[in-house]
Structures are given as structure tokens and as C-alpha cells.
Design an enzyme around this catalytic site. Structure first.
Site, PDB file in Angstrom:
ATOM      1  CE  LYS A   1     -13.968 -39.843  90.077  1.00 23.74           C
ATOM      2  NZ  LYS A   1     -14.046 -38.339  90.081  1.00 23.74           N
TER       3      LYS A   1
ATOM      4  CD  GLU B   1      -3.627 -36.009 101.625  1.00 22.51           C
ATOM      5  OE1 GLU B   1      -4.397 -35.338 102.228  1.00 22.51           O
ATOM      6  OE2 GLU B   1      -3.390 -35.331 100.619  1.00 22.51           O
TER       7      GLU B   1
ATOM      8  CB  CYS C   1      -6.143 -31.535 102.253  1.00 24.39           C
ATOM      9  SG  CYS C   1      -4.763 -31.790 101.647  1.00 24.39           S
TER      10      CYS C   1
ATOM     11  CD  GLU D   1     -10.962 -30.039 105.016  1.00 20.68           C
ATOM     12  OE1 GLU D   1     -11.539 -30.823 104.571  1.00 20.68           O
ATOM     13  OE2 GLU D   1      -9.482 -30.045 104.620  1.00 20.68           O
TER      14      GLU D   1
HETATM   15  P1  ADP Z   1     -14.185 -32.675  97.642  1.00 22.65           P
HETATM   16  O1  ADP Z   1     -14.892 -32.382  98.590  1.00 22.65           O
HETATM   17  O2  ADP Z   1     -12.679 -32.386  97.739  1.00 22.65           O
HETATM   18  O3  ADP Z   1     -14.929 -32.399  96.422  1.00 22.65           O
HETATM   19  P2  ADP Z   1     -14.704 -35.639  97.542  1.00 22.65           P
HETATM   20  O4  ADP Z   1     -14.195 -36.413  98.425  1.00 22.65           O
HETATM   21  O5  ADP Z   1     -16.039 -35.200  97.264  1.00 22.65           O
HETATM   22  O6  ADP Z   1     -13.921 -34.199  98.057  1.00 22.65           O
HETATM   23  O7  ADP Z   1     -14.056 -35.807  95.971  1.00 22.65           O
HETATM   24  C1  ADP Z   1     -12.565 -36.144  95.812  1.00 22.65           C
HETATM   25  C2  ADP Z   1     -12.745 -37.147  94.683  1.00 22.65           C
HETATM   26  O8  ADP Z   1     -13.542 -38.378  94.958  1.00 22.65           O
HETATM   27  C3  ADP Z   1     -13.225 -36.777  93.275  1.00 22.65           C
HETATM   28  O9  ADP Z   1     -12.678 -37.463  92.388  1.00 22.65           O
HETATM   29  C4  ADP Z   1     -14.848 -37.395  93.385  1.00 22.65           C
HETATM   30  O10 ADP Z   1     -15.304 -37.616  92.062  1.00 22.65           O
HETATM   31  C5  ADP Z   1     -14.464 -38.559  94.076  1.00 22.65           C
HETATM   32  N1  ADP Z   1     -15.654 -39.281  94.743  1.00 22.65           N
HETATM   33  C6  ADP Z   1     -16.869 -38.721  95.235  1.00 22.65           C
HETATM   34  N2  ADP Z   1     -17.417 -39.574  95.840  1.00 22.65           N
HETATM   35  C7  ADP Z   1     -17.017 -40.525  95.650  1.00 22.65           C
HETATM   36  C8  ADP Z   1     -17.242 -42.024  95.926  1.00 22.65           C
HETATM   37  N3  ADP Z   1     -18.455 -42.230  97.012  1.00 22.65           N
HETATM   38  N4  ADP Z   1     -16.320 -43.103  95.937  1.00 22.65           N
HETATM   39  C9  ADP Z   1     -15.242 -42.868  95.195  1.00 22.65           C
HETATM   40  N5  ADP Z   1     -14.763 -41.576  94.859  1.00 22.65           N
HETATM   41  C10 ADP Z   1     -15.776 -40.426  94.978  1.00 22.65           C
END
Ligand code: ADP
Length: 796
Positions: free
Chosen positions: A192, A266, A300, A397
């Protein structure tokens, strides 16, 4: 403007890269994309959709589907069904597929670079020269691992279906980091991409079709957090690999607890960039530019905390401001731009609000005077000097082009400041004194250390964090292991671990009241036998139900004391491997002379036969010898990525580790869990199996006479359930091994999300401790260390 004016101003003219091909590609798909499941594009009805935008202009690039739970189901099922066929292929055939993917990407490198720039807002200079070449290199490198899989990982097998969730900051590169090793190791994938940046992943799915990757081996689901969450939860997923925020990483740790899913996270960072007064300052200035303004600081491992030695600080910051004046922020497709757009308005607002908060806390941001484009998501390179190490700006961050700086006087102070963060992803050290740099590298709590360089990546060298930056490594040999599992432990046939009801836990008696000749064994903390804080003891019975003796009932306070003692025993971690080996040999020697006593104890407590007791005892002394042998042989690797750099992949101890022991073969299992930690230099707080706790207390004297330094090994007897929760919750416990019931393992996984401990559990399955192939060696040592990759450039 005429030629002579131009000579004077030396200004750049516009140098735009054409987006025509990329637009043509989008238009030929009507700028609408479905889900890629089982080798075909699906457009299920009734799904919501979302737009992906060009953040530099606000233009809509394409519309994608929001995959729902039932789509996740279909994709995971396709991946499961594809597994046997994919695994039946030879490594060579899989290698050819990965090679074909690399070739395809190489042929269309420019299109990929432009697509990435359009979708993410990062400059074409970076996508063209960094992202895409690294992606290609990753697939070539992993084609090699696929080819060598059987010969290099003979004891391993693929994990199964990998659910992979990636962020928007390096969309195609993060795809490569996840997909290439997964496929090379014989897994199938459901990926995804981030909702802001799905385009290059969609292109990649087409590429899989084109090269003839078997259907179902790679599946792609677009969508947002909910889609990711459904993928994480899906019972058909065997491995979750996530890159993103620490907050979501923690949730994933909790959600997957008890599921037996293999996990790599990560996560975020706040990486220090250290400049010593003997550094090549001009080089270090360019280093800062690459550290924090690469990809608009949306990295990151960005070097977002500048720490400069005090005596050169003014000069260095002055140089830096001058350099900042020359940085160009604007149209990412313009080849002369240094910084492009921030990925989305919501991220821009987050950066703005954090800088505002810093201002309210008294910071004074400095920004260069060049104007920004009038529309689109842009933020100027920003420097905030003199920040307090505890302030929001120094701790949180920001994930944007914002550098905070402070000063240090001595190397010790530099280390203290550098490590003053919950994160531990990367660090950069600038000094012309290689002795100093290599002395500091092991002290930095970070998964990657760059000496006189920054933001270096290569497929051969592992990348990943310490502490709250997550666990697991991507890249190279270490990265492959994250997509493999030992053949021995995968047998679902292994019996479940059980716990007998605690000896007499329901009716503890005050230690003072004990009148038996058998003295009450104490706890072993900080090299001393100490009374339990509770003042209570627990009765231990023989297999025949007679009282065998009493042990102390350890509680939270005892755990805290033991962790403190272990934290102090840092000398064990820094001792030479030879020295640790000597201690272990001595331990074996001292245990051997008490063979009869320990064998009697085994028979008394477990009711086993004399033969079984002898067998377990002999296996125990042999195991100590094995780890004494391993102590100076489980060494790291040296990588030679392209360019004049060597990368030292060092095996570092985790630090303080809690260990919960099972009931089976109580002496051998205890030692099998303790010794790998001792061999690599971890300090341990160990909870023996309660019904056999007297065996552990008998060990105190053996430890005392074997030169094991005070605090390196601590033993706490008592109820393993409550001691486990205390250890799992404790923030100074850096690692935890739990060999117990499925419930205990799940509890440990849930609770360890707090500080994202390095965790190993047996998932409730018994280990065959007598089988040295399954119960000792490299596999266990791997779990006891974390790998730090230190990049050392050479040449003038
Ligand atoms: P960022 O702050 O870098 O956007 P996120 O952790 O929100 O970081 O997003 C990183 C990835 O994780 C994206 O692909 C996002 O759609 C997905 N994501 C966000 N929330 C969830 C969740 N609860 N479970 C799994 N994947 C998630």
C-alpha cells in the site's frame, strides 16, 4: 538582459524538464487507476476515490481508488495463492524476474523521475540522480540475493505473504526497499503506497505485468490509513513491513501483538549532525545542505539537529547562512532547483505550526531572503540556532526544511546531546580526526552513522533504527533476514508452552518466618544476593510435592533495582569479546564441577530420570562452551557500496535486556536464553521459571565465582507474569525475550510498544532446547544484537 549582464549576475535561467511523457502516460490511463490484484487491474464498484495532486502547482494528476477491507481480502488471498508457485520456482528464475524489473526501470528512468517529481514535489535533480538510480540498484542487488538464496540462507525459508506500507517521502525508493527483498526471499507481496504519492507504485504494478511476474506475486492497493490498518490486521498476512510515523508504528506493534506476524518498523528520527572544530568546514556546510535540505527535509534520517563545537559555532553558522542564501526553492521540474515543494498542504501547515511554536518558546528562525514561488506548497530553508536541547524544536521531528542548532564543548558533551532523544535512526560526525570519529560512532545510539558524509544509502548496507526509530533493517544481508524465517522454528507442530500454577504464589509467607534448614534463596542483583523488597518468599516443591526450599518473591521494586544495576554495568558491553569468552569458559568450568548437585536438583524439581538430568546438564555445559566460542566470532561485515566508502556493519549489543524463561528443561533453557546475551555484551535481568527457581538460585554462586561483573546478570525469582509486565513497561529495558505461553508473548508484544523494545518471543511454541541446531548459535545471536552501519569515506 544581455550576455554581459548574465556574466555579472551569474544567475540561473529556467531549465525545465519536460513532463510531457509523464502526462501522456497518465492520459493514456484516463488519469484513473484501479487496484492491482492477482495480476489484473480491478475497478470494484462503490469504492470511494481520491485525487493525487502535484504539490508544486495544485494540479490534479490522477484519481485512485480507496481499497476497502474486502479488497484487502482479495489481494491477500491472491498473494497466498501465488505463494506455492512462486516458491516452487528456482532462485535463479526469481533472480531473472528481479533483473527484468531493474532493466525495465532503467529503460524508463527518466519517466519515473518525472512522475515522482510531479507526484511528490521533490526536485528532478534528486529523483533523477538519487531516487531512481538507487531504486534500480536495489533491484539489481536483490536479483543477486534471489540467485544466492539457497546457498547463502540454507537454514531459512520465506515468511509468506508480506503486507507492506510505505510513506510518501521516497515513494518508489521505499517500494524498492520493501518489494525487492521480499520477492528475492520468495515471499509474495501486498503493497500500500501512501495516499499522497501512488503514481510510481502504479507504474511499477504495470511493470510487473509487463515482465511477466506471475499473477498474485505483487499486489497493489491504493488507499489511506484505513486501508493500511486493514492490511496490518489481516490474518493472511505473515509479515508486516511499515515505514512511517512513530505514532502509527506503535499502533501497528500493538495491533499485531499475539498474531505471530513478523514485523519491521522504520519510523521517525531527529538525527544529530555533529561538527567538531577540526572538521573540513566547507565540506561540512555542504553536508548540512544534504542533511536537512535534501528532499525539503522530509527524510526520516534528516540531520535535523546541528551540534557544533562551541569555538567554531559563530563562524560555522555565518558560513551556513551565506550558503543558505544561494539555495534555490521553486519548480521541482526545474533542474537548477535545490529545493522543491512540500508534499501536501497539511504537511506545510504542520511545519509552519511547529516553527510558530518554536517562536512562542523564544526561538528566532532565520530564513534566506530569496522569494518563494507564489503558489504551491513551499517552505524556505530555515535555521534556528541556540535552541534548548529540551525544547519542542529540538525534540519533535519537524519533517521539513528546518534545522535547529546548538553547541557543545567536549566530545562527551556532544555524545550526551546527540543521544538526548527518544529516536535513534542516524547520526553524522564531521571531524578530520578519524580516531575521534571512529571512537564516537559506537557511542551514538543510531542505526546508521555517517562519518564526514550524510544521507548515504546503498542496497548493500542495512538501514534502520535504534530505540523509537523502530526495528529491523532494510538492505543487504540483514535486510534479507527480515523476510526469512528459520526453518526449524516454523513447524506449527511444536507444543505450546504452559505454566504450572505458581508454586505457592497465592499464599506467600514472610521470609523471616521460614524455619526450615533450607535457607530462603535471595535475589541476585548487582552481583549480590539481596532480600526481596516484598519481604515475602515462595515455596518451591519437588516433583513429588514435598517442600524443596523457598525463594524470594521479586516485585516491581526489585526489577527496578536490577535494571538500574544492569544499566550501570556498561563495562560488560564494552569489554572485549575475548574477555567475555574467557568469562563464559570460566562459567562452564565452575558449573562442571558441580555436576552432581545440579543433576540432583533437576531430578528433584522436574522428576526427570537420572539419564535425562545428565543429558540436560551436559547439554548445558556444552552450550556455555558454544557461546564462549561464538563470543569473539559473531562479528559484523564490511560493505563496499559504489563510491569511495567502506561501511562497517557492526554487531552492537542491545543494552539491558529482560528475559522470561519457560518451564521446559529449566536449566538448559535458562542458559540458552541467557548466554547469547552474555556473548554479545548485553546485560540481563532474567526471570527463571518459578517451579524450578531453585536451579537459578543455585547458579548465583557459579556466577559469583566466574568473574561475571556485578550487574551484568541479574536474576529475579517470582511470578513470571507480573515480572514480565514490569519489564515490558520499563523504559530502561531496551530488549525483551519472552519464552512462555501465547498469552505471555502477546502481552509482551502489546506492552513493549511503549519504547518499541527489541522483542523476541517464541509465540507460545516450545523450543527443542536439546537440539543445538534449533536452540543455539547464529540465529540467537542475531536476535541479541542490533546492527549499526558506519559509513567511512576514504580518499582525498
Ligand atoms: P506520515 O506522517 O509520514 O504521513 P504515516 O505513518 O501517517 O506517516 O503514514 C505512512 C503510511 O502509513 C501511509 O501509507 C499511510 O497511509 C499509512 N497509515 C496511516 N495510518 C495507518 C494505520 N493506522 N495503519 C496502517 N497504515 C497506516
Amino acid at each position: 538582459m544581455n550576455l554581459s549582464d548574465l556574466y555579472h549576475s551569474m544567475d540561473y535561467g529556467p531549465a525545465p524538464e519536460s513532463a510531457q511523457e509523464a502526462h501522456r502516460w497518465l492520459q493514456s490511463r484516463n488519469s484513473r487507476f484501479g487496484l492491482f490484484i492477482n495480476g489484473a487491474w480491478k475497478h470494484p464498484k462503490g469504492r470511494s476515490s481520491f485525487e493525487t495532486l502535484n504539490p508544486a502547482s495544485g494540479e490534479v494528476l490522477a484519481r485512485c481508488l480507496e481499497a476497502e477491507e474486502r479488497d484487502v481480502d482479495a489481494a491477500v488471498q491472491a498473494a497466498r495463492e501465488a505463494l506455492p508457485g512462486w516458491q516452487a520456482l528456482s532462485g535463479h528464475v526469481r533472480a531473472r524476474m528481479l533483473y527484468a524489473l531493474a532493466r525495465e526501470m532503467q529503460k524508463q528512468a527518466r519517466l519515473l523521475a518525472v512522475l515522482e517529481t510531479l507526484d511528490n514535489g521533490k526536485t528532478i535533480r534528486e529523483t533523477r540522480d538519487i531516487d531512481v538510480p538507487l531504486v534500480i540498484r536495489h533491484f539489481y542487488h536483490h536479483a543477486g540475493w534471489a540467485q544466492l538464496l539457497e546457498s547463502e540462507f540454507p537454514e531459512h525459508e520465506p515468511v509468506g505473504v508480506a503486507g507492506q506500507i510505505i510513506p510518501w517521502n521516497f515513494p518508489l525508493l521505499m517500494l524498492a526497499w520493501k518489494v525487492a527483498p521480499a520477492l528475492a526471499a520468495g515471499n509474495t507481496v501486498v503493497l500500500k503506497p501512501a495516499e499522497f504519492t501512488p503514481l510510481t507504485a502504479l507504474w511499477f504494478a504495470e511493470c510487473c505485468e509487463r515482465i511477466g511476474l506471475p499473477p498474485g506475486v505483487f499486489n497493489l492497493l491504493t488507499g489511506a490509513g484505513a486501508t493500511g490498518a486493514a492490511l496490518v490486521r489481516h490474518p493472511g498476512v505473515d509479515k508486516v513491513a511499515f515505514t512511517g510515523s512513530t505514532e502509527v508504528g506503535r499502533q501497528i506493534r500493538e495491533v499485531t501483538a499475539g498474531s505471530s506476524k513478523k514485523l519491521t518498523l522504520e519510523l521517525g528520527g531527529k538525527s544529530p549532525f555533529l561538527v567538531f572544530d577540526d572538521a573540513d568546514l566547507d565540506a561540512a556546510i555542504e553536508g548540512v545542505v544534504d542533511a536537512i535540505w535534501f528532499n525539503q527535509g522530509q527524510v526520516c534520517c534528516a540531520g535535523s539537529r546541528l551540534l557544533v563545537q562551541e569555538n567554531i559555532s559563530d563562524r560555522f553558522l555565518e558560513k551556513l547562512r551565506r550558503r543558505m542564501e544561494t539555495l534555490r526553492t521553486g519548480d521541482p521540474l526545474d533542474k537548477t532547483m535545490d529545493l522543491g515543494a512540500i508534499v501536501a498542504p497539511v504537511q506545510l501547515e504542520r511545519i509552519q505550526s511547529l516553527v510558530e511554536q518554536g517562536r512562542r518558546e523564544g526561538a528566532t528562525p532565520w530564513q534566506a531572503s530569496r522569494p518563494l514561488p507564489e503558489r504551491g506548497c513551499f517552505f524556505p530553508p530555515t535555521l534556528i540556532s541556540g535552541v534548548d536541547p529540551a525544547s519542542t524544536l529540538a525534540q519533535v521531528e519537524i519533517f521539513g526544511p528546518v534545522l535547529v542548532s546548538s553547541t557543545f564543548r567536549t566530545p562527551d558533551e556532544a555524545m550526551e546531546l546527540a543521544n538526548n532523544t527518544a529516536y535513534g535512526l542516524a547520526a553524522s560526525v564531521w571531524s578530520e580526526n578519524i580516531n575521534l570519529a571512529l571512537h564516537l560512532a559506537p557511542q551514538l545510539k543510531a542505526g546508521v552513522v555517517w562519518i564526514n558524509s550524510t544521507n548515504q544509502f546503498d542496497a548493500s548496507s542495512g538501514f534502520g533504527g535504534y530505540r523509537e526509530s523502530g526495528f529491523g533493517r532494510e538492505g543487504g544481508h540483514e535486510g534479507m533476514l527480515e523476510y526469512l524465517q528459520p526453518k526449524v522454528s516454523s513447524s506449527g507442530k511444536a507444543a505450546q508452552c504452559q505454566r504450572s500454577p505458581a508454586a505457592s504464589g497465592e499464599n506467600p509467607r514472610p521470609a523471616e518466618a521460614t524455619v526450615e534448614i533450607n535457607r530462603t534463596a535471595k535475589l541476585f542483583i548487582g552481583g549480590k544476593q539481596v532480600r526481596p523488597d516484598s519481604g515475602y518468599s515462595l515455596s518451591i516443591f519437588t516433583a513429588g510435592g514435598k517442600l524443596a526450599g523457598e525463594v524470594g518473591q521479586g516485585n516491581r521494586k526489585d526489577v527496578r533495582n536490577a535494571v538500574e544495576a544492569a544499566q550501570k554495568a556498561k563495562g560488560w558491553s564494552s569489554a572485549s569479546a575475548h574477555n567475555r569468552a574467557q568469562v563464559l569458559y570460566f562459567l562452564a568450568e565452575n558449573l562442571s564441577v558441580r555436576a552432581a548437585e545440579f543433576q540432583n536438583r533437576l531430578r528433584q524439581l522436574t522428576g526427570c530420570s537420572a539419564r535425562a538430568a545428565t543429558q540436560e546438564f551436559e547439554a548445558s555445559t556444552s552450550r556455555i562452551f558454544s557461546y564462549a566460542a561464538w563470543a569473539d566470532k559473531y562479528e559484523g561485515r564490511v560493505h563496499t557500496p559504489p563510491g569511495r566508502t567502506v561501511v562497517l556493519a557492526l554487531h552492537e549489543p542491545i543494552g539491558v535486556v529482560g528475559v522470561i524463561c519457560p518451564e521446559e528443561q529449566p536449566l538448559l533453557s535458562l542458559l540458552s536464553l541467557l548466554l547469547p546475551h552474555m556473548a554479545v555484551g548485553n546485560r540481563v535481568v532474567l526471570v527463571p521459571s518459578l517451579p524450578h527457581a531453585l536451579l537459578a538460585t543455585d547458579l548465583y554462586q557459579v556466577l559469583e565465582t566466574s568473574d561475571v561483573p556485578a550487574g551484568a546478570v541479574n536474576l529475579i525469582t517470582g511470578d513470571s507474569g507480573s515480572l514480565l509486565t514490569t519489564l515490558a513497561d520499563h523504559d530502561d529495558v531496551e530488549g525483551l525475550w519472552v519464552c512462555g505461553t501465547p498469552e505471555e508473548c502477546a502481552e509482551a508484544e502489546r506492552r513493549s510498544a511503549g519504547n518499541l523494545k527489541r522483542l523476541w518471543t517464541n509465540h507460545g511454541h516450545q523450543v527443542d532446547w536439546l537440539d543445538s541446531k534449533a536452540a543455539e548459535g547464529r540465529l540467537w545471536l542475531q536476535r541479541a544484537v542490533q546492527v549499526k552501519n558506519v559509513w567511512v569515506p576514504y580518499g582525498e
